[in-house]
Scaffold this motif. Structure first.
Motif, PDB file in Angstrom:
ATOM      1  N   VAL A  74     -12.092  89.730  13.946  1.00 26.61           N
ATOM      2  CA  VAL A  74     -11.587  90.975  13.433  1.00 26.61           C
ATOM      3  C   VAL A  74     -11.444  90.909  11.818  1.00 26.61           C
ATOM      4  CG1 VAL A  74      -9.200  91.840  13.401  1.00 26.61           C
ATOM      5  CG2 VAL A  74     -10.361  91.229  15.567  1.00 26.61           C
ATOM      6  N   ILE A  75     -11.734  92.081  11.108  1.00 23.54           N
ATOM      7  CA  ILE A  75     -11.529  91.866   9.571  1.00 23.54           C
ATOM      8  C   ILE A  75     -10.888  93.102   9.127  1.00 23.54           C
ATOM      9  CG2 ILE A  75     -13.939  93.287   9.481  1.00 23.54           C
ATOM     10  CD1 ILE A  75     -14.473  91.252   7.068  1.00 23.54           C
ATOM     11  N   GLY A  76     -10.140  93.171   7.992  1.00 23.80           N
ATOM     12  CA  GLY A  76      -9.447  94.056   7.262  1.00 23.80           C
ATOM     13  C   GLY A  76      -8.982  93.821   5.989  1.00 23.80           C
ATOM     14  N   THR A  77      -8.846  94.894   5.331  1.00 22.03           N
ATOM     15  CA  THR A  77      -8.013  94.574   4.010  1.00 22.03           C
ATOM     16  C   THR A  77      -6.522  94.840   4.224  1.00 22.03           C
ATOM     17  OG1 THR A  77      -9.990  95.772   2.839  1.00 22.03           O
ATOM     18  CG2 THR A  77      -7.759  95.512   1.669  1.00 22.03           C
ATOM     19  N   ALA A 117      -1.730  96.789   8.591  1.00 23.56           N
ATOM     20  CA  ALA A 117      -0.544  95.954   8.727  1.00 23.56           C
ATOM     21  C   ALA A 117      -0.738  94.422   9.495  1.00 23.56           C
ATOM     22  CB  ALA A 117       0.568  96.798   9.408  1.00 23.56           C
ATOM     23  N   GLY A 118       0.177  93.640   9.412  1.00 25.68           N
ATOM     24  CA  GLY A 118      -0.108  92.560   9.842  1.00 25.68           C
ATOM     25  C   GLY A 118      -0.056  92.545  11.525  1.00 25.68           C
ATOM     26  N   GLU A 119       0.757  93.525  11.941  1.00 28.81           N
ATOM     27  CA  GLU A 119       1.017  93.773  13.378  1.00 28.81           C
ATOM     28  C   GLU A 119      -0.370  94.203  14.028  1.00 28.81           C
ATOM     29  OE1 GLU A 119       4.813  93.399  11.698  1.00 28.81           O
ATOM     30  OE2 GLU A 119       3.080  94.646  11.136  1.00 28.81           O
ATOM     31  N   THR A 120      -1.005  95.146  13.188  1.00 36.01           N
ATOM     32  CA  THR A 120      -2.278  95.643  13.709  1.00 36.01           C
ATOM     33  C   THR A 120      -3.293  94.443  13.902  1.00 36.01           C
ATOM     34  OG1 THR A 120      -1.746  97.747  12.488  1.00 36.01           O
ATOM     35  CG2 THR A 120      -4.053  97.400  13.121  1.00 36.01           C
ATOM     36  N   PHE A 121      -3.409  93.508  12.931  1.00 41.12           N
ATOM     37  CA  PHE A 121      -4.248  92.482  13.031  1.00 41.12           C
ATOM     38  C   PHE A 121      -3.976  91.494  14.180  1.00 41.12           C
ATOM     39  CE2 PHE A 121      -7.004  92.143   9.532  1.00 41.12           C
ATOM     40  CZ  PHE A 121      -6.322  92.474   8.223  1.00 41.12           C
ATOM     41  N   VAL A 122      -2.593  91.483  14.530  1.00 38.54           N
ATOM     42  CA  VAL A 122      -2.337  90.657  15.831  1.00 38.54           C
ATOM     43  C   VAL A 122      -2.739  91.271  16.882  1.00 38.54           C
ATOM     44  CG1 VAL A 122      -0.218  89.778  17.098  1.00 38.54           C
ATOM     45  CG2 VAL A 122      -0.380  89.654  14.585  1.00 38.54           C
ATOM     46  N   LYS A 123      -2.442  92.738  17.040  1.00 35.22           N
ATOM     47  CA  LYS A 123      -2.820  93.375  18.398  1.00 35.22           C
ATOM     48  C   LYS A 123      -4.322  93.212  18.411  1.00 35.22           C
ATOM     49  CE  LYS A 123      -1.941  97.413  20.893  1.00 35.22           C
ATOM     50  NZ  LYS A 123      -3.202  97.521  21.674  1.00 35.22           N
ATOM     51  N   VAL A 183      -6.709  91.094  17.427  1.00 41.29           N
ATOM     52  CA  VAL A 183      -7.077  89.852  17.739  1.00 41.29           C
ATOM     53  C   VAL A 183      -6.713  89.380  19.226  1.00 41.29           C
ATOM     54  CG1 VAL A 183      -6.654  87.242  17.348  1.00 41.29           C
ATOM     55  CG2 VAL A 183      -6.984  88.767  15.406  1.00 41.29           C
ATOM     56  N   GLN A 184      -5.441  89.686  19.688  1.00 44.75           N
ATOM     57  CA  GLN A 184      -4.969  89.582  20.940  1.00 44.75           C
ATOM     58  C   GLN A 184      -5.861  90.322  21.826  1.00 44.75           C
ATOM     59  OE1 GLN A 184      -0.761  90.341  20.585  1.00 44.75           O
ATOM     60  NE2 GLN A 184      -0.166  88.224  20.376  1.00 44.75           N
ATOM     61  N   ASP A 185      -6.247  91.786  21.863  1.00 51.65           N
ATOM     62  CA  ASP A 185      -6.647  92.631  22.655  1.00 51.65           C
ATOM     63  C   ASP A 185      -8.290  92.075  22.879  1.00 51.65           C
ATOM     64  OD1 ASP A 185      -4.971  95.532  21.717  1.00 51.65           O
ATOM     65  OD2 ASP A 185      -4.348  93.817  22.949  1.00 51.65           O
ATOM     66  N   SER A 186      -8.879  91.731  21.663  1.00 56.65           N
ATOM     67  CA  SER A 186     -10.336  91.515  21.726  1.00 56.65           C
ATOM     68  C   SER A 186     -10.526  89.819  21.916  1.00 56.65           C
ATOM     69  CB  SER A 186     -10.833  91.650  20.591  1.00 56.65           C
ATOM     70  OG  SER A 186     -10.338  90.855  19.349  1.00 56.65           O
ATOM     71  N   LYS A 187      -9.492  89.048  21.959  1.00 59.33           N
ATOM     72  CA  LYS A 187      -9.541  87.672  22.106  1.00 59.33           C
ATOM     73  C   LYS A 187     -10.545  87.159  20.915  1.00 59.33           C
ATOM     74  CE  LYS A 187      -8.750  87.307  27.118  1.00 59.33           C
ATOM     75  NZ  LYS A 187      -7.923  88.449  27.004  1.00 59.33           N
ATOM     76  N   ALA A 188     -10.275  87.655  19.847  1.00 58.47           N
ATOM     77  CA  ALA A 188     -11.201  87.231  18.648  1.00 58.47           C
ATOM     78  C   ALA A 188     -11.063  85.627  18.395  1.00 58.47           C
ATOM     79  CB  ALA A 188     -10.866  88.195  17.224  1.00 58.47           C
ATOM     80  N   ASP A 189     -12.213  85.256  17.857  1.00 58.16           N
ATOM     81  CA  ASP A 189     -12.360  83.940  17.392  1.00 58.16           C
ATOM     82  C   ASP A 189     -11.706  83.721  15.949  1.00 58.16           C
ATOM     83  OD1 ASP A 189     -15.235  84.285  18.956  1.00 58.16           O
ATOM     84  OD2 ASP A 189     -13.892  82.715  19.720  1.00 58.16           O
ATOM     85  N   LEU A 190     -11.943  84.605  15.133  1.00 52.37           N
ATOM     86  CA  LEU A 190     -11.724  84.409  13.762  1.00 52.37           C
ATOM     87  C   LEU A 190     -10.902  85.705  13.128  1.00 52.37           C
ATOM     88  CD1 LEU A 190     -14.880  83.017  12.252  1.00 52.37           C
ATOM     89  CD2 LEU A 190     -12.790  81.992  13.095  1.00 52.37           C
ATOM     90  N   VAL A 191     -10.016  85.839  12.252  1.00 48.70           N
ATOM     91  CA  VAL A 191      -9.672  86.911  11.675  1.00 48.70           C
ATOM     92  C   VAL A 191      -9.587  86.774  10.064  1.00 48.70           C
ATOM     93  CG1 VAL A 191      -7.382  86.116  11.652  1.00 48.70           C
ATOM     94  CG2 VAL A 191      -7.370  88.730  11.310  1.00 48.70           C
TER      95      VAL A 191
END
Lengths: 208, 354
Positions: A91-94, A126-132, A134-142
């Motif tokens: 998951v990636i973002g600015t 937003a931080g919460e958007t990263f969290v959601k 990562v949680q939804d996708s079960k991402a390995d990395l952010v």
């Protein structure tokens, strides 16, 4: 050899040829993972090498990545049928408050070119958007970028949030004002000065 | 030696002659001014009195001899009036989102304005006031967007960069229009009386474009702007980062100069690699980057600068500017910390014997 032809087509920014070559090889019964690993990923590794040595510049990287994506568009549906897993899910973002995206886009493209699946959340995330995500996708990395000294605090706040929630994904940070010392200070798992290095860091984190 | 004005100091150092003390240069200070002097971003961008006062206070309080001032991409002319889309996020300076130039058909709809409006009008008004208030005493500079920078705002940065390789005919067509816009911006800026603008291709760094592509495709348009503004009126300072055409050694030197100016990985080795190259209209830089200014202690900053100055002044016989490339702050607390560091830099400069 077909994979060498694929590499050459990517370096020549020839989208039509990349698509044709991959389609022909698939029709001939070629192994899709060999086209991905030996063709597209190898091409982007070469692009990264040439960028690091100063032979290629950002416009060439953008065009090569665009060409690679055209090839990936053919490969992905075939790959998913084989059950082959990507190298990792990122998951990636600015970060929030920051609208710069070219560096983040280059990292995103290079990670895709290296065989990762990338969920790009865009800018001002937003931080919460990263969290959601990562949680939804079960991402390995952010992977997070901040291009301004004034938005760097968001990196620190996000890493703290991820730790508090026990997010589990490895954290990579980058961006022009970010240093290795800052990344270590905030507890990030990886740092890279550029998009090419980001791929190496992602590979290292996936290798454990 | 008698006390000089900041302008005199900068002029002498730029010519390689000994000033009374080394000049301090700042290339970007907008968020610091807002946080330290207590104004919102909106006030900075729309209230000429507050913006002028903030820039004057900053210049005087921190003894900024060479101030590349009134910073903010949205101010430079490619505003909503040209169809460029910006986004405000919180109380941050707005970021570029989108431009109107998607295809050749859009080109005919892009026109040079008949008169300034919006944020560009604010920019000009602040320049006028600054010049009247402190322009005789301080070396004030502002940015005139170069044609390729204009193109990036109209077309999008990634598309404009790709066009330099695979869409050159279209690029040349829109760069002609962008040249007209750049000339317009420059003439308006020069009409404020402010005497030291620089032609600024803000997106061109040595990694962003192959130097020979710059020389072949973009430099002719930059030169056209300079010719139409009259030679010498707007040095294309940052083109020095691109070296000379078909000259890999000078291009490597230009890339070193970029690192030295922006303080990319501050080190004496970086300075040594750039020592034979110059930015027109500026002294050689002994630079501290924005990230170092934020993350190093005052002691670390002063110790590094002292080492750099000893090398440049005592070792090379140069009169560099102490350059704080980017003075930024994201809170009042951060601004107070930065202010303390800037005062330490000022103290070093005042005590440093030439």
């Amino acid at each position: 050899m077909p994979v060498e032809d694929i590499i050459k087509a990517v370096l020549d920014f020839n989208e039509a040829q990349v698509v044709d070559l991959i389609n022909s090889e698939l029709d001939r019964g070629a192994e899709v993972t060999s086209l991905l690993n030996g063709g597209l990923i190898a091409a982007m590794d070469e692009v990264g090498r040439r960028f690091s040595s100063g032979e290629l510049f950002v416009p060439e990287m953008l065009l090569a990545a665009q060409t690679m994506k055209a090839g990936l568009g053919v490969i992905k549906p075939v790959l998913s049928k084989t059950g082959a897993k990507p190298k990792g899910l990122v998951v990636i973002g600015t970060v929030q408050g920051d609208l710069h995206d070219i560096g983040k886009n280059l990292v995103s493209m290079m990670l895709e070119g290296a065989g990762f699946t990338v969920i790009d959340l865009g800018v001002d995330v937003a931080g919460e958007t990263f969290v959601k995500s990562v949680q939804d996708s079960k991402a390995d990395l952010v992977a997070m970028s901040a291009l301004l000294t004034t938005t760097m605090p968001a990196l620190e706040a996000n890493v703290a949030l991820f730790k508090k929630l026990g997010l589990g994904a490895g954290v990579l940070v980058g961006g022009a004002p970010v240093t290795r010392a800052f990344a270590d200070k905030i507890g990030a798992d990886g740092f890279s000065e550029d998009a090419v290095g980001a791929v190496e860091v992602a590979r290292r984190l996936m290798a454990g | 030696m008698n006390q000089m004005t900041p302008r005199e100091r900068v002029a002498l150092a730029t010519r390689g002659q000994k000033p009374d003390k080394l000049p301090i240069m700042v290339a970007n200070s907008n968020t610091f001014i807002c946080q330290y002097y207590g104004m919102s971003v909106e006030e900075f961008l729309t209230d000429p009195q507050l913006c002028t006062e903030g820039n004057i206070k900053f210049t005087r309080e921190f003894a900024v001899d060479y101030n590349l001032c009134v910073n903010g991409y949205i101010l430079y002319g490619c505003g909503p009036e040209l169809g460029v889309e910006w986004k405000f996020v919180g109380d941050n300076f707005p970021g570029f989102v989108n431009g109107p130039l998607k295809s050749e058909e859009d080109l005919s709809r892009i026109e040079v304005p008949s008169e300034p409006s919006g944020y560009f009008k604010q920019y000009l008004e602040v320049m006028r006031r600054l010049n009247q208030a402190i322009g005789q005493e301080y070396h004030l500079s502002v940015s005139i967007l170069g044609p390729f920078a204009v193109a990036c705002f109209l077309r999008g940065i990634e598309e404009a960069l790709k066009d330099t390789l695979v869409n050159r005919d279209f690029a040349r067509k829109y760069l002609k229009v962008c040249t007209d816009l750049s000339v317009y911006f420059g003439k308006q800026i020069l009409a404020t009386g402010l005497g030291n603008p620089i032609l600024n291709e803000i997106f061109l760094t040595p990694q962003m474009i192959r130097p020979d592509v710059f020389h072949e495709l973009i430099a002719p348009f930059d030169q056209e702007v300079q010719r139409r503004l009259e030679p010498g009126k707007a040095p294309n300072s940052l083109a020095a980062f691109m070296g000379q055409p078909h000259d890999p050694e000078s291009q490597k030197g230009g890339a070193s100069l970029y690192k030295a100016f922006f303080g990319v990985g501050e080190s004496i080795e970086s300075i040594k690699a750039a020592i034979n190259f110059r930015l027109p209209g500026m002294p050689f830089p002994a630079s501290i980057s924005g990230r170092a200014l934020n993350s190093w202690s005052s002691r670390e900053i002063v110790d590094y600068l002292k080492e750099a100055l000893d090398f440049l002044v005592k070792g090379q016989g140069l009169y560099p500017s102490i350059t704080l490339v980017s003075v930024q702050a994201e809170s009042r607390e951060n601004a107070l910390d930065i202010a303390e560091k800037m005062n330490a830099v000022k103290a070093l400069r005042d005590e440093y014997e030439l």
